[in-house]
Scaffold this active site. Structure first.
Site, mmCIF file in Angstrom:
data_model
loop_
_atom_site.group_PDB
_atom_site.id
_atom_site.type_symbol
_atom_site.label_atom_id
_atom_site.label_comp_id
_atom_site.label_asym_id
_atom_site.label_seq_id
_atom_site.Cartn_x
_atom_site.Cartn_y
_atom_site.Cartn_z
ATOM 1 C CG PHE A 140 -35.602 7.470 51.021
ATOM 2 C CD1 PHE A 140 -36.379 8.558 50.637
ATOM 3 C CD2 PHE A 140 -35.121 6.623 50.027
ATOM 4 C CE1 PHE A 140 -36.655 8.799 49.294
ATOM 5 C CE2 PHE A 140 -35.395 6.862 48.684
ATOM 6 C CZ PHE A 140 -36.162 7.955 48.320
ATOM 7 C CG ASP A 225 -35.005 -0.421 51.478
ATOM 8 O OD1 ASP A 225 -34.093 -0.726 50.680
ATOM 9 O OD2 ASP A 225 -35.763 0.548 51.300
ATOM 10 C CE LYS A 254 -30.638 4.201 45.307
ATOM 11 N NZ LYS A 254 -31.437 4.334 46.518
HETATM 12 C C1 LIG Z 1 -32.900 4.590 46.576
HETATM 13 C C2 LIG Z 1 -33.650 3.857 47.618
HETATM 14 C C3 LIG Z 1 -34.954 3.393 47.386
HETATM 15 C C4 LIG Z 1 -35.726 3.692 46.135
HETATM 16 O O1 LIG Z 1 -35.096 3.238 44.987
HETATM 17 P P1 LIG Z 1 -35.549 3.857 43.557
HETATM 18 O O2 LIG Z 1 -34.805 3.015 42.569
HETATM 19 O O3 LIG Z 1 -35.106 5.290 43.552
HETATM 20 O O4 LIG Z 1 -37.004 3.721 43.465
HETATM 21 C C5 LIG Z 1 -35.562 2.663 48.398
HETATM 22 N N1 LIG Z 1 -34.946 2.414 49.566
HETATM 23 C C6 LIG Z 1 -33.698 2.855 49.824
HETATM 24 C C7 LIG Z 1 -33.060 2.533 51.128
HETATM 25 C C8 LIG Z 1 -33.017 3.609 48.868
HETATM 26 O O5 LIG Z 1 -31.800 4.080 49.137
#
Ligand SMILES: *Cc1c(COP(=O)(O)O)cnc(C)c1O
Length: 415
Positions: A140, A225, A254
């Site tokens: 994701f 990520d 985040k």
């Molecule tokens: C939440 C998340 C994203 C996307 O972040 P948004 O601010 O919702 O666009 C990408 N990668 C990971 C691992 C995430 O948990």
């Protein structure tokens, strides 16, 4: 207005792209939130780790309130006096030469993809349009059209084609598969060090190190990520540090702002970041003074309040406690690192959501991920006493044959 009315209005006027628990939150403070009827809950999701510093942390709120009336946005056509300090603080904390600020996580991932491609063409010498990025099953990375192009979730992709080419998907945690997938035109490997949305999937130890070696061998970039895993969630600043490696590119978001404002960033050393020249990439709001001020305060809180250490020690404690549930009627496996814990239930248990709904009524907010997994990710400021209170509720809910029966019992004992 009562809860039901809020739900009706939302459903009537809003797009139905989420399926939230029907709790209408009105106020938050630390690990606690209160709904519109005044009922108090512990937030054990923390907005998918955006609220690692706790709800409405006073220091971060103060930074926002100080900056907002003074200067909110210049665009990057002009400089502002908060950006430099943000860059310096983030670079020094993380050990990377340079920072590229964006707003959402998905934008930071897009930035990393663009950096990897441009690096392949201008530094590595890959032939035009041949650069490939390797990603993993169950990933994701966000919701843009390019990112969903390499999702393996049917629901994320179905109906959204045609898809962006240039990605190869290999099984997560499979040493041989990734070795075989590598070739001369691999610009980068993009991976979550622990898969969050995938269900708190921890790869076998040594896997990230294996990726580091392969990337070096093929002159490819390793891109992490850390949007959900990073900034203390797993008990280290970055989850990749559990394997003692250093990637070439890191994306964060985040918790970078403690939940007060959308702030994300790509981090890299000069060798990669220097592929971007003026006009190559950008964002109107990226690096704005409010974002910079909020993020600086959020990083200070992370360090000054020792949230990373708290995540490591309380996470180990919680996992040890919850592991005792393995083998019980409903619990198949407990896994995670730091205060990032997945409780996987047996398929025969009827899905995680019905347990989350009962926990909600008992004062603990959790959310199911991938049907059978309950994700436990409280704010990293949680204390041992608060955590014990929540674990008691989680354990007794999961121990019940029929969790709904607990609500009837509690209703009787209250009346
Ligand atoms: C939440 C998340 C994203 C996307 O972040 P948004 O601010 O919702 O666009 C990408 N990668 C990971 C691992 C995430 O948990």
């Amino acid at each position: 207005m009562d809860s039901q009315k809020f739900v009706e209005l939302e459903e009537r006027f809003g797009a139905h792209n989420y399926h939230p628990l029907d709790v209408i939150i009105d106020r938050g403070e630390g690990v606690w939130v209160w709904d519109v009827e005044g009922k108090k809950y512990m937030d054990c999701l923390a907005a998918y780790s955006a609220v690692n510093q706790g709800h409405c942390h006073p220091r971060i709120v103060e930074a926002l309130l100080e900056q907002a009336p003074r200067l909110s946005l210049t665009s990057r056509a002009f400089r502002n006096n908060r950006l430099a300090g943000f860059y310096e603080k983030l670079a020094k904390l993380t050990g990377f030469d340079k920072v590229l600020p964006m707003n959402t996580g998905a934008e930071a991932v897009e930035t990393a993809i663009k950096a990897a491609r441009k690096w392949a063409y201008t530094v590595k010498g890959t032939a035009e349009d041949q650069a490939e990025i390797i990603v993993f099953d169950g990933n994701f990375h966000g919701r843009t059209t390019t990112i969903v192009s390499f999702s393996t979730e049917a629901q994320s992709r179905n109906g959204f084609g045609p898809f962006t080419p240039g990605f190869k998907i290999v099984p997560y945690g499979d040493f041989d598969a990734i070795s075989e997938a590598m070739h001369g035109d691999v610009a980068a490997i993009l991976i979550e060090p622990i898969q969050g949305e995938g269900g708190i999937i921890v790869p076998p130890h040594g896997f990230l190190k294996h990726l580091r070696d392969l990337a070096d061998e093929h002159n490819s970039l390793l891109m992490m990520d850390e949007i959900q895993a990073g900034l203390g969630r797993t008990g280290k600043l970055f989850a990749y540090q559990h394997e003692g490696i250093r990637p070439d590119v890191v994306v964060i978001g985040k918790a970078l702002s403690g939940g007060l404002y959308p702030v994300s960033a790509m981090l890299a050393d000069d060798a990669v970041m220097s592929v971007f020249h003026p006009g190559d990439h950008g964002s109107t709001y990226g690096g704005n003074p409010v974002a910079a001020a909020v993020a600086m305060a959020a990083l200070d809180v992370l360090v000054d309040e020792k949230l990373i250490e708290n995540s490591a020690s309380l996470g180990a404690y919680a996992i040890e406690r919850l592991k005792k549930l393995e083998g019980d009627a409903h619990v198949k496996e407990v896994r995670g690192k730091g205060l990032w814990i997945g409780i996987e239930l047996h398929e025969s248990s009827g899905g995680a959501r019905r347990f989350c709904e009962v926990m909600q009524h008992r004062g603990v907010l959790c959310k199911e991920t991938h049907v059978h997994v309950i994700r436990l990710a409280p704010p990293l400021i949680v204390t041992r006493e608060q955590l014990d209170w929540a674990l008691d509720i989680i354990e007794t809910t999961l121990a019940a044959d029929d969790p709904k029966s607990l609500l009837l019992e509690e209703a009787v004992s209250v009346s």
